[in-house]
Design an enzyme around this catalytic site. Sequence first.
Site, PDB file in Angstrom:
ATOM      1  N   THR A 124       0.745  -1.329  -0.084  1.00  0.00           N
ATOM      2  CA  THR A 124      -0.169   0.032  -0.091  1.00  0.00           C
ATOM      3  C   THR A 124       0.806   1.285  -0.022  1.00  0.00           C
ATOM      4  O   THR A 124       0.650   2.072  -0.865  1.00  0.00           O
ATOM      5  CB  THR A 124      -0.974   0.012   1.188  1.00  0.00           C
ATOM      6  OG1 THR A 124      -1.564  -1.066   1.237  1.00  0.00           O
ATOM      7  CG2 THR A 124      -1.744   1.051   1.339  1.00  0.00           C
ATOM      8  N   VAL A 125       1.878   1.310   1.046  1.00  0.00           N
ATOM      9  CA  VAL A 125       2.550   2.645   1.076  1.00  0.00           C
ATOM     10  C   VAL A 125       3.574   2.561   0.209  1.00  0.00           C
ATOM     11  O   VAL A 125       4.148   3.791  -0.485  1.00  0.00           O
ATOM     12  CB  VAL A 125       3.141   2.705   2.706  1.00  0.00           C
ATOM     13  CG1 VAL A 125       3.639   4.040   2.735  1.00  0.00           C
ATOM     14  CG2 VAL A 125       1.899   2.610   3.593  1.00  0.00           C
ATOM     15  N   LYS A 143       6.019   2.037  12.797  1.00  0.00           N
ATOM     16  CA  LYS A 143       6.207   2.699  14.301  1.00  0.00           C
ATOM     17  C   LYS A 143       6.480   1.400  14.998  1.00  0.00           C
ATOM     18  O   LYS A 143       6.928   1.551  16.312  1.00  0.00           O
ATOM     19  CB  LYS A 143       5.016   3.358  14.564  1.00  0.00           C
ATOM     20  CG  LYS A 143       3.441   2.247  14.277  1.00  0.00           C
ATOM     21  CD  LYS A 143       2.927   2.612  12.850  1.00  0.00           C
ATOM     22  CE  LYS A 143       2.265   1.747  12.125  1.00  0.00           C
ATOM     23  NZ  LYS A 143       1.596   2.172  11.216  1.00  0.00           N
ATOM     24  N   GLU A 190       8.223  10.261   9.611  1.00  0.00           N
ATOM     25  CA  GLU A 190       7.031  11.257   9.522  1.00  0.00           C
ATOM     26  C   GLU A 190       5.679  10.115   9.275  1.00  0.00           C
ATOM     27  O   GLU A 190       4.706  10.626   9.874  1.00  0.00           O
ATOM     28  CB  GLU A 190       7.047  12.103   8.533  1.00  0.00           C
ATOM     29  CG  GLU A 190       6.030  13.109   8.573  1.00  0.00           C
ATOM     30  CD  GLU A 190       5.690  13.823   9.737  1.00  0.00           C
ATOM     31  OE1 GLU A 190       4.822  13.284  10.593  1.00  0.00           O
ATOM     32  OE2 GLU A 190       6.185  14.708  10.223  1.00  0.00           O
ATOM     33  N   VAL A 214       3.491   8.056  12.331  1.00  0.00           N
ATOM     34  CA  VAL A 214       2.468   8.602  13.248  1.00  0.00           C
ATOM     35  C   VAL A 214       1.572   9.331  12.404  1.00  0.00           C
ATOM     36  O   VAL A 214       2.166  10.284  11.773  1.00  0.00           O
ATOM     37  CB  VAL A 214       3.117   9.098  14.473  1.00  0.00           C
ATOM     38  CG1 VAL A 214       1.741   9.509  15.564  1.00  0.00           C
ATOM     39  CG2 VAL A 214       4.179   8.187  15.239  1.00  0.00           C
ATOM     40  N   GLY A 222      -7.062  -0.857   2.531  1.00  0.00           N
ATOM     41  CA  GLY A 222      -5.484  -0.472   2.762  1.00  0.00           C
ATOM     42  C   GLY A 222      -5.209   0.067   4.131  1.00  0.00           C
ATOM     43  O   GLY A 222      -4.140   0.571   4.388  1.00  0.00           O
ATOM     44  N   GLU A 258      -3.264  -2.757   9.376  1.00  0.00           N
ATOM     45  CA  GLU A 258      -2.058  -3.547   9.717  1.00  0.00           C
ATOM     46  C   GLU A 258      -2.296  -4.831   9.002  1.00  0.00           C
ATOM     47  O   GLU A 258      -3.504  -5.558   8.901  1.00  0.00           O
ATOM     48  CB  GLU A 258      -1.506  -3.354  11.144  1.00  0.00           C
ATOM     49  CG  GLU A 258      -1.245  -2.380  11.679  1.00  0.00           C
ATOM     50  CD  GLU A 258      -0.235  -1.436  10.929  1.00  0.00           C
ATOM     51  OE1 GLU A 258       0.955  -2.150  10.657  1.00  0.00           O
ATOM     52  OE2 GLU A 258      -0.386  -0.410  10.403  1.00  0.00           O
ATOM     53  N   ASP A 304      -1.255  -0.540  17.943  1.00  0.00           N
ATOM     54  CA  ASP A 304      -0.778   0.376  16.984  1.00  0.00           C
ATOM     55  C   ASP A 304      -0.642   1.743  17.436  1.00  0.00           C
ATOM     56  O   ASP A 304       0.168   2.611  17.174  1.00  0.00           O
ATOM     57  CB  ASP A 304      -1.439   0.219  15.663  1.00  0.00           C
ATOM     58  CG  ASP A 304      -1.315   1.332  14.582  1.00  0.00           C
ATOM     59  OD1 ASP A 304      -0.083   1.228  13.797  1.00  0.00           O
ATOM     60  OD2 ASP A 304      -1.994   2.343  14.521  1.00  0.00           O
ATOM     61  N   LYS A 364       2.260   4.444  18.555  1.00  0.00           N
ATOM     62  CA  LYS A 364       2.393   5.819  18.132  1.00  0.00           C
ATOM     63  C   LYS A 364       2.442   6.855  19.231  1.00  0.00           C
ATOM     64  O   LYS A 364       3.306   8.038  18.944  1.00  0.00           O
ATOM     65  CB  LYS A 364       1.236   5.947  17.145  1.00  0.00           C
ATOM     66  CG  LYS A 364       1.228   5.333  15.966  1.00  0.00           C
ATOM     67  CD  LYS A 364      -0.077   5.317  15.077  1.00  0.00           C
ATOM     68  CE  LYS A 364      -0.011   4.892  13.803  1.00  0.00           C
ATOM     69  NZ  LYS A 364      -1.416   4.506  13.116  1.00  0.00           N
TER      70      LYS A 364
END
Length: 438
Positions: A12-13, A102, A126, A129, A184, A187, A198, A202
Amino acid sequence: MGFKIGLLGLGTVGAGTAEILLSPDGRHPLLQELEIYRVGVRDISRPRSLQLPENVLTSDLEAIATDPEVDIVVELIGGLEPARSLILQAIASGKHVVTANKAVISRYGEEIFEAANAKGVYIMLEAAVGGGIPVIQTLKQSLGANRIQTVIGIVNGTTNYILTRMQTEGADFAEVLADAQQLGYAEADPAADVDGLDAADKIAILASLAFGGRIKLADVYCEGIRQVTASDIDYADKLGFVIKLLAIAQKNCQTTEENGDKENELISIRVHPTCVSKTHPLASVNGVYNAILVEGEPIGQLMLYGRGAGAGPTASAVVSDIMNIAAILKTETVPIPHPLLSCNHQHYCQIAKMEELVTRFYARFLTRDTPGVIGKLGTCFGNHKVSLQSVVQTGIHGDLVEIVVVSHDVKEGNFQQAIAEIRAMESIHSIASILRVL
Ligand SMILES: NC(=O)c1ccc[n+]([C@@H]2O[C@H](COP(=O)([O-])OP(=O)(O)OC[C@H]3O[C@@H](n4cnc5c(N)ncnc54)[C@H](OP(=O)(O)O)[C@@H]3O)[C@@H](O)[C@H]2O)c1
Ligand SMILES: N[C@@H](CCO)C(=O)O
Ligand code: NA
């Protein structure tokens, strides 16, 4: 081309990040100088929607982390291993690292930052979080002049999405979770979202930046949202609240007993579902949106709001980190640790015990319909110095009566002692839920 990027992960990222890097037009000119040099994935035969330059894709992630040609390693595979080892290998090979992870930072931050400082490289996070919300740089740089008192965040998009749909549609927990996974947001193991882990990762990171010391993850009190029911959402609504999973870090006025020294101020740090007044700014943060409310002196209250998950917003944060590093590499021949970008915490923050927390509570009891039961509840709370704001009999279920109680500010330890006694009372059938109130 100026700077070679080694991307670990194209999920996804990772795909969102590659998409930005491959279409620099209309964005900051520095993007033109960033080249996707290698991309590491688990399965190179899997069809990808992205058109990458030839021979970029590999399943040998270690080779990327140690490749002498690579300037910046971007870790977007998630999980603890091999992410931690790859980050450490990249640092040992003199590479700057950008990560959205994270979980790794909150657990292995000390090891990672010490290695990075020794090697003179940057670790940027960045995206870890608040997804696209620039909260890390805000705490590191823009709010540096402040004494931070409180950080309260809705920092998990998945649970906020679930609670919002439960609230607005009366939707079923499992069905909404499946939608969040499909979009998406969740986790790989959504238990990390649903159980508050999660959010705990954070808030540990945010507290560390806000209060200038390390935080042990085990010190973060953590409750998830599995036990939040449609009934509680409904009762909370009638009482003027919405239920949100809040991650809270506060500097406690209380000082340590040993010396009463101001240096030893305690930090209270916790994640739990919370009744939030509908008039509070965090109450209207809905769906996958995240928000972080910071209170500091002299800035007062500041709230950052935006998309906390999803490919594009998260990639926006990843690419801004890459650009910050590229800007330094471009302007400094010998990079020296930039005091506003590097992390040099030397000590651990001291954490207040949960029993010492002062907060309001909401509790829902199922009681037998016997005379004087409300009186017994009130007396027991009173004996433990718990002052009640309201006691309402909300319904009858067969031969059981439902009673909802909201307290004033009380010490958590006193409230829990009262609850232990109430639980053992003959006239109490069960305690359906206990929630803290912001
Ligand atoms: N999703 C979000 O909205 C979001 C927001 C903020 C932060 N994050 C963080 O960003 C990171 C990535 O999340 P994501 O949602 O993008 O994950 P994802 O969709 O599951 O993608 C993971 C990628 O890493 C690769 N990968 C995983 N384990 C690997 C291994 N052992 N060896 C080689 N490649 C491996 C996968 O390869 P294949 O493609 O071959 O399977 C995939 O490309 C996580 O740390 C997450 O917490 C995510
Ligand atoms: N699973 C996380 C992704 C962003 O860190 C969330 O739902 O917020
Ligand atoms: Na962010």
